[in-house]
Design an enzyme around this catalytic site. Structure first.
Site, PDB file in Angstrom:
ATOM      1  N   ASP A 125       0.852  -1.189   0.000  1.00 54.68           N
ATOM      2  CA  ASP A 125       0.000   0.000   0.000  1.00 54.68           C
ATOM      3  C   ASP A 125       0.884   1.235   0.000  1.00 54.68           C
ATOM      4  OD1 ASP A 125      -2.293   1.610   0.161  1.00 54.68           O
ATOM      5  OD2 ASP A 125      -2.281   1.591   2.353  1.00 54.68           O
ATOM      6  N   TYR A 131      -4.790   4.542   0.488  1.00 53.40           N
ATOM      7  CA  TYR A 131      -5.902   3.667   0.091  1.00 53.40           C
ATOM      8  C   TYR A 131      -5.644   3.001  -1.257  1.00 53.40           C
ATOM      9  CZ  TYR A 131      -7.525   7.199   3.371  1.00 53.40           C
ATOM     10  OH  TYR A 131      -7.599   8.093   4.416  1.00 53.40           O
ATOM     11  N   HIS A 132      -4.436   2.440  -1.413  1.00 54.68           N
ATOM     12  CA  HIS A 132      -4.059   1.739  -2.642  1.00 54.68           C
ATOM     13  C   HIS A 132      -3.601   0.313  -2.346  1.00 54.68           C
ATOM     14  CE1 HIS A 132      -2.991   5.890  -4.607  1.00 54.68           C
ATOM     15  NE2 HIS A 132      -4.303   5.686  -4.542  1.00 54.68           N
ATOM     16  N   PRO A 133      -4.361  -0.493  -1.587  1.00 50.38           N
ATOM     17  CA  PRO A 133      -3.904  -1.853  -1.276  1.00 50.38           C
ATOM     18  C   PRO A 133      -3.948  -2.764  -2.498  1.00 50.38           C
ATOM     19  CG  PRO A 133      -6.138  -1.543  -0.490  1.00 50.38           C
ATOM     20  CD  PRO A 133      -5.683  -0.203  -0.981  1.00 50.38           C
TER      21      PRO A 133
END
Length: 545
Positions: free
Chosen positions: A303, A479-481
């Site tokens: 992330d 918020y980029h998992p």
């Protein structure tokens, strides 16, 4: 009536394809696969099938950030390297998924990121292979060229509103010998310029609006909301369908051809593990029957971790006043009448992609600029009462790896999210370099001339030790998992290069979880690209069957 009785009394349905998850990837798959009238498609989504005003309006983001009706509102377990803090992870629980609640930034990542995927054994995923899909999905309002597409479902634009302080940011970065870049998704990524958004004429272009809306009238596509998938139905190592719950009753749906999981980097590994597909020892400890021992399910979590610094600026050099008090109602009227103004924009209005070391072959840091500032308080984002701006810095390719694990054996049990941020020492050093570059921007004309003070550390406290402490106290997820069902050919790979789950027939995972490594940019656009390509792979395999 018990749930066991309810499933017995509900007549099973059969479709050619079942897609679990109507997010960025699921909406694409539903559109592309249902384009063949001879194929039936069921699209299941745990959240509602709605498009409220705050979903349509780009400025609605603060109203979606903690909306439990449309957002899973996940949080990580305490992160040791972030002072034991639980990190908030919003995830879309709505038809459209996170594309319906995100900041609408449209950044593909660096071309070399995809070449790395191919070099790791994922044939067909080099940048030259995926570029046609990026172009196919886009309708770029600036027009098309060798890198950009027109005529696609997803609307991409720069937005019509440009605050003077945003221009100051761009000019300050350029003064630091960073090239001006008119298109981060074009010939090269490195440089500074204005953001591109999934917005058209002041309206969010979510995956639901872009892909589902044009296909809604097709009789061979069924979109079913408020459906929680419990587990996959397997017979002899083959997925035959899905058991799901709606309105308290259980239903079985069968797939004659394939089942496609598109629940994201948290939801997809959870559903696999609940179905007995994952690390055998962990599943046995939960009392689950093993269908396939895949140790990589839930592992390889990556992330983007961002450090945000706020600045108080001179009057007139911030959007805060326009977004507060009586002025926000005037801006609201402007938006309703014209679909323009600041409420028609996404979050960060300008970006910079830079190399913080001369030996690197691509940018390692992203700097994001907002001509407004806010603080997160309990259940909402609150605009600061003073004129403010924010500069966020982040490492594009973190080395730290985390995991997603089960917390129970029910689909209602929120999984354990363990991002393991800053566990690799190089991630700490890169975060320091990124933060220093952001501060260099703030000290460079013309932006420095508008800044009154910095909300960071007092000058005498800016030692490396105190700055690292600041990072650990304040850093937040962007918020980029990705990566928890990674694509590859090694022992930890969950899917192959055609996104088929290893050891299980008639099952694919199609979403950000299959990314073997995090791309150097935002993840919504790449996720849509993955689904576009997956639809072609599915059709190709069907023809060969």
């Amino acid at each position: 009536m018990s749930k066991a009785d309810s499933v017995a009394n509900n007549t099973p349905e059969q479709f050619d394809y079942i897609i679990v998850g109507a997010g960025s990837a699921g909406c694409v798959l539903a559109n592309r696969l249902s384009a063949d009238p001879a194929r039936s498609v069921l699209l299941l989504e745990a959240g509602p099938d709605v498009e409220t005003f705050w979903v349509r309006a780009p400025a609605g983001l603060p109203f979606l950030f903690q909306n439990s009706n449309l957002n899973w509102k996940s949080s990580s377990e305490p992160v040791a390297n972030l002072c034991g803090r639980e990190i908030y992870w919003p995830r879309g629980k709505i038809v459209g998924g996170s594309s319906a609640i995100n900041g609408m930034q449209h950044v593909r990542g660096n071309a070399l990121d995809y070449d790395d995927w191919a070099a790791a054994g994922n044939d067909g995923w080099a940048y030259a292979d995926v570029l046609p899909y990026f172009k196919r999905m886009e309708n770029n309002l600036d027009g098309g060229d060798g890198w950009r597409g027109v005529g696609g479902p997803l609307q991409v634009s720069r937005g019509s509103y440009r605050h003077p302080v945003t221009r100051q940011f761009v000019d300050a970065v350029a003064a630091l010998r960073v090239p001006l870049n008119p298109d981060f998704n074009g010939r090269q990524q490195e440089g500074v310029g204005y953001s591109q958004f999934t917005i058209a004429r002041g309206v969010r272009s979510s995956a639901a609006r872009a892909y589902l809306a044009p296909a809604r009238a097709r009789p061979n596509m069924v979109v079913r909301d408020r459906c929680l998938a419990h587990h996959l139905l397997l017979v002899g190592g083959e997925v035959v369908g899905v058991l799901y719950e709606r309105d308290g009753a259980l239903f079985r749906a069968f797939a004659a051809r394939e089942t496609l999981i598109s629940c994201g980097a948290v939801g997809s590994p959870q559903l696999l593990m609940l179905s007995g597909i994952g690390p055998a020892d962990e599943l046995r400890a939960r009392g689950l029957s093993i269908q396939a021992d895949l140790p990589g399910v839930g592992k390889n979590l990556q992330d983007h971790l961002a450090v945000n610094v706020g600045y108080e600026v001179k009057a007139g050099m911030s959007m805060n006043a326009a977004l507060s008090g009586w002025r926000k109602y005037m801006r609201g009227v402007q938006y309703l009448v014209t679909r323009g103004g600041p409420l028609a924009m996404g979050t960060s209005h300008a970006l910079a992609f830079v190399r913080t070391r001369a030996d690197l072959d691509r940018p390692d840091v992203q700097i994001s600029f907002r001509p407004w500032s806010f603080t997160f308080e309990s259940s909402k984002l609150r605009v600061h009462p003073y004129p403010g701006i924010q500069i966020a810095s982040l490492q594009l390719r973190p080395r730290s790896r985390g995991s997603v694990a089960l917390n129970g054996t029910s689909a209602r049990d929120a999984p354990a999210i363990r991002p393991n941020y800053l566990s690799d020492p190089e991630d700490v050093q890169c975060a320091l370099r990124a933060l220093q570059f952001a501060r260099d921007i703030s000290c460079t004309a013309p932006l420095r001339d508008s800044i009154v003070r910095e909300h960071l550390l007092d000058a005498e406290d800016r030692t490396e030790e105190r700055t690292i402490e600041f990072l650990r106290r304040t850093a937040q997820s962007l918020y980029h998992p990705v990566g928890t069902c990674k694509m590859g050919c090694d022992a930890d790979a969950v899917v192959d290069s055609r996104l088929r789950v290893r050891g299980i027939r008639r099952l694919r995972v199609v979403d950000a979880s299959v990314m073997p490594t995090l791309v150097g940019g935002n993840t919504n656009g790449p996720t849509i690209m993955i689904a576009e390509k997956a639809a072609d792979l599915i059709r190709e395999d069907e023809m060969l069957a």
